[in-house]
Design a protein around this motif. Sequence first.
Motif, PDB file in Angstrom:
ATOM      1  N   ILE A   1     -23.515  31.750 -44.943  1.00 25.57           N
ATOM      2  CA  ILE A   1     -23.352  32.374 -43.621  1.00 25.57           C
ATOM      3  C   ILE A   1     -21.924  32.183 -43.124  1.00 25.57           C
ATOM      4  O   ILE A   1     -21.284  33.122 -42.611  1.00 25.57           O
ATOM      5  CB  ILE A   1     -24.360  31.780 -42.624  1.00 25.57           C
ATOM      6  CG1 ILE A   1     -25.769  32.315 -42.899  1.00 25.57           C
ATOM      7  CG2 ILE A   1     -23.947  32.082 -41.180  1.00 25.57           C
ATOM      8  CD1 ILE A   1     -26.004  33.749 -42.470  1.00 25.57           C
ATOM      9  N   LEU A   2     -21.398  30.974 -43.253  1.00 22.89           N
ATOM     10  CA  LEU A   2     -20.012  30.728 -42.848  1.00 22.89           C
ATOM     11  C   LEU A   2     -19.058  31.657 -43.588  1.00 22.89           C
ATOM     12  O   LEU A   2     -18.132  32.223 -42.998  1.00 22.89           O
ATOM     13  CB  LEU A   2     -19.640  29.267 -43.103  1.00 22.89           C
ATOM     14  CG  LEU A   2     -20.175  28.246 -42.103  1.00 22.89           C
ATOM     15  CD1 LEU A   2     -20.034  26.826 -42.647  1.00 22.89           C
ATOM     16  CD2 LEU A   2     -19.444  28.369 -40.764  1.00 22.89           C
ATOM     17  N   SER A   3     -19.294  31.832 -44.876  1.00 20.73           N
ATOM     18  CA  SER A   3     -18.436  32.712 -45.669  1.00 20.73           C
ATOM     19  C   SER A   3     -18.546  34.158 -45.202  1.00 20.73           C
ATOM     20  O   SER A   3     -17.528  34.849 -45.045  1.00 20.73           O
ATOM     21  CB  SER A   3     -18.814  32.594 -47.144  1.00 20.73           C
ATOM     22  OG  SER A   3     -17.983  33.412 -47.943  1.00 20.73           O
ATOM     23  N   GLU A   4     -19.771  34.628 -44.960  1.00 25.64           N
ATOM     24  CA  GLU A   4     -19.962  36.016 -44.524  1.00 25.64           C
ATOM     25  C   GLU A   4     -19.350  36.262 -43.151  1.00 25.64           C
ATOM     26  O   GLU A   4     -18.914  37.380 -42.852  1.00 25.64           O
ATOM     27  CB  GLU A   4     -21.460  36.348 -44.493  1.00 25.64           C
ATOM     28  CG  GLU A   4     -22.134  36.374 -45.845  1.00 25.64           C
ATOM     29  CD  GLU A   4     -21.700  37.535 -46.710  1.00 25.64           C
ATOM     30  OE1 GLU A   4     -21.432  38.619 -46.173  1.00 25.64           O
ATOM     31  OE2 GLU A   4     -21.623  37.360 -47.949  1.00 25.64           O
ATOM     32  N   LEU A   5     -19.276  35.229 -42.326  1.00 26.29           N
ATOM     33  CA  LEU A   5     -18.679  35.370 -40.996  1.00 26.29           C
ATOM     34  C   LEU A   5     -17.162  35.201 -41.014  1.00 26.29           C
ATOM     35  O   LEU A   5     -16.508  35.329 -39.983  1.00 26.29           O
ATOM     36  CB  LEU A   5     -19.287  34.345 -40.032  1.00 26.29           C
ATOM     37  CG  LEU A   5     -20.768  34.548 -39.679  1.00 26.29           C
ATOM     38  CD1 LEU A   5     -21.285  33.374 -38.856  1.00 26.29           C
ATOM     39  CD2 LEU A   5     -20.963  35.855 -38.919  1.00 26.29           C
ATOM     40  N   GLY A   6     -16.608  34.920 -42.194  1.00 20.94           N
ATOM     41  CA  GLY A   6     -15.155  34.794 -42.320  1.00 20.94           C
ATOM     42  C   GLY A   6     -14.630  33.383 -42.210  1.00 20.94           C
ATOM     43  O   GLY A   6     -13.419  33.193 -42.069  1.00 20.94           O
ATOM     44  N   PHE A   7     -15.527  32.386 -42.310  1.00 16.10           N
ATOM     45  CA  PHE A   7     -15.121  30.990 -42.170  1.00 16.10           C
ATOM     46  C   PHE A   7     -15.503  30.177 -43.409  1.00 16.10           C
ATOM     47  O   PHE A   7     -15.874  29.007 -43.310  1.00 16.10           O
ATOM     48  CB  PHE A   7     -15.751  30.366 -40.928  1.00 16.10           C
ATOM     49  CG  PHE A   7     -15.508  31.142 -39.658  1.00 16.10           C
ATOM     50  CD1 PHE A   7     -14.224  31.254 -39.141  1.00 16.10           C
ATOM     51  CD2 PHE A   7     -16.553  31.774 -39.003  1.00 16.10           C
ATOM     52  CE1 PHE A   7     -13.992  31.983 -37.977  1.00 16.10           C
ATOM     53  CE2 PHE A   7     -16.333  32.500 -37.834  1.00 16.10           C
ATOM     54  CZ  PHE A   7     -15.048  32.608 -37.326  1.00 16.10           C
ATOM     55  N   GLY A   8     -15.420  30.792 -44.562  1.00 15.60           N
ATOM     56  CA  GLY A   8     -15.835  30.129 -45.787  1.00 15.60           C
ATOM     57  C   GLY A   8     -15.000  28.901 -46.091  1.00 15.60           C
ATOM     58  O   GLY A   8     -13.795  28.850 -45.802  1.00 15.60           O
ATOM     59  N   LEU A   9     -15.653  27.892 -46.688  1.00 15.96           N
ATOM     60  CA  LEU A   9     -14.965  26.670 -47.075  1.00 15.96           C
ATOM     61  C   LEU A   9     -14.418  26.816 -48.494  1.00 15.96           C
ATOM     62  O   LEU A   9     -15.017  27.482 -49.332  1.00 15.96           O
ATOM     63  CB  LEU A   9     -15.920  25.469 -47.008  1.00 15.96           C
ATOM     64  CG  LEU A   9     -16.689  25.270 -45.695  1.00 15.96           C
ATOM     65  CD1 LEU A   9     -17.425  23.929 -45.734  1.00 15.96           C
ATOM     66  CD2 LEU A   9     -15.785  25.352 -44.496  1.00 15.96           C
ATOM     67  N   ASP A  10     -13.291  26.180 -48.748  1.00 18.44           N
ATOM     68  CA  ASP A  10     -12.680  26.188 -50.077  1.00 18.44           C
ATOM     69  C   ASP A  10     -12.932  24.824 -50.715  1.00 18.44           C
ATOM     70  O   ASP A  10     -12.221  23.858 -50.436  1.00 18.44           O
ATOM     71  CB  ASP A  10     -11.180  26.474 -49.978  1.00 18.44           C
ATOM     72  CG  ASP A  10     -10.495  26.540 -51.329  1.00 18.44           C
ATOM     73  OD1 ASP A  10     -11.183  26.298 -52.349  1.00 18.44           O
ATOM     74  OD2 ASP A  10      -9.289  26.806 -51.380  1.00 18.44           O
ATOM     75  N   LEU A  11     -13.947  24.759 -51.551  1.00 18.55           N
ATOM     76  CA  LEU A  11     -14.355  23.489 -52.149  1.00 18.55           C
ATOM     77  C   LEU A  11     -14.012  23.419 -53.628  1.00 18.55           C
ATOM     78  O   LEU A  11     -14.505  22.543 -54.342  1.00 18.55           O
ATOM     79  CB  LEU A  11     -15.871  23.291 -51.960  1.00 18.55           C
ATOM     80  CG  LEU A  11     -16.392  23.419 -50.530  1.00 18.55           C
ATOM     81  CD1 LEU A  11     -17.895  23.201 -50.496  1.00 18.55           C
ATOM     82  CD2 LEU A  11     -15.676  22.453 -49.589  1.00 18.55           C
ATOM     83  N   ALA A  12     -13.153  24.318 -54.101  1.00 23.19           N
ATOM     84  CA  ALA A  12     -12.885  24.417 -55.535  1.00 23.19           C
ATOM     85  C   ALA A  12     -11.766  23.509 -56.004  1.00 23.19           C
ATOM     86  O   ALA A  12     -11.750  23.087 -57.163  1.00 23.19           O
ATOM     87  CB  ALA A  12     -12.568  25.869 -55.911  1.00 23.19           C
TER      88      ALA A  12
END
Length: 247
Positions: free
Chosen positions: A138-149
């Motif tokens: 949901i965070l990603s779809e709203l434009g606030f995705g986390l970068d955990l890579a």
Amino acid sequence: MEWRDEGIVIGVRRHGEGSVLLELMTREHGRHIGLVRGGRSARMQPVLQAGNSVSVAWRARLDEHLGSFQVEPTVQRAARLMDSPAALYGLGVLGGLVRLLPERDPHPALHETLELVLGALDDPALAGPLVVRFELAILSELGFGLDLAECAATGSRDNLVFVSPKTGRAVSAAAGEPWRDKLLALPPFLHEGQGRALPSPAQLAAAFALTGHFLNRHVYEPRGTTAPDVRAAFIAAVLSAQSRDAS
């Protein structure tokens, strides 16, 4: 105007004598609300339960109108989910998350993810990890995705154990050690290189603390709201079930 799609029941509200307003998460048309005439009938009430999957036809004179649904059941899982307190709380959490999306904004991948989560929502060992991953989606779809890579400081993909509460980027153990008290924990099961191992209760609690921080910061606080109480109830239920299973 007319279209056909697959949908998941998110919620139902009474409308008039025998009709209901049905809220669906559809595959191609996003979160969509429409009128179901006769929706309060004995035949339709078991179908129009949160968590069920349906086949739906929507019709309206103009695209911007409310429109009406013709609904047929495809997967009726609501009765099974009602036997699990954690699953009932989970339905509330998932519905609240879907309602964060703009109405009629398509998210086909999210629809697929929601189907998968609902299929295992009555399994406490799987429900918690799946719901926390849905929060990340949901965070990603709203434009606030986390970068955990990879590590924000070094670019390394190894030994990632922290997340910056400001940027949402992963930080390695070595790079984050001087600031560990100011960083969020990154549970191993959320890291892309850690496969699908099930988390411990402590790791799951840390994962919900992580997603909760960014949901509050980017979604709830800007809207002048707080996380729904049902989220805390769901987390408590799955952690309690996991602790019982471990003992």
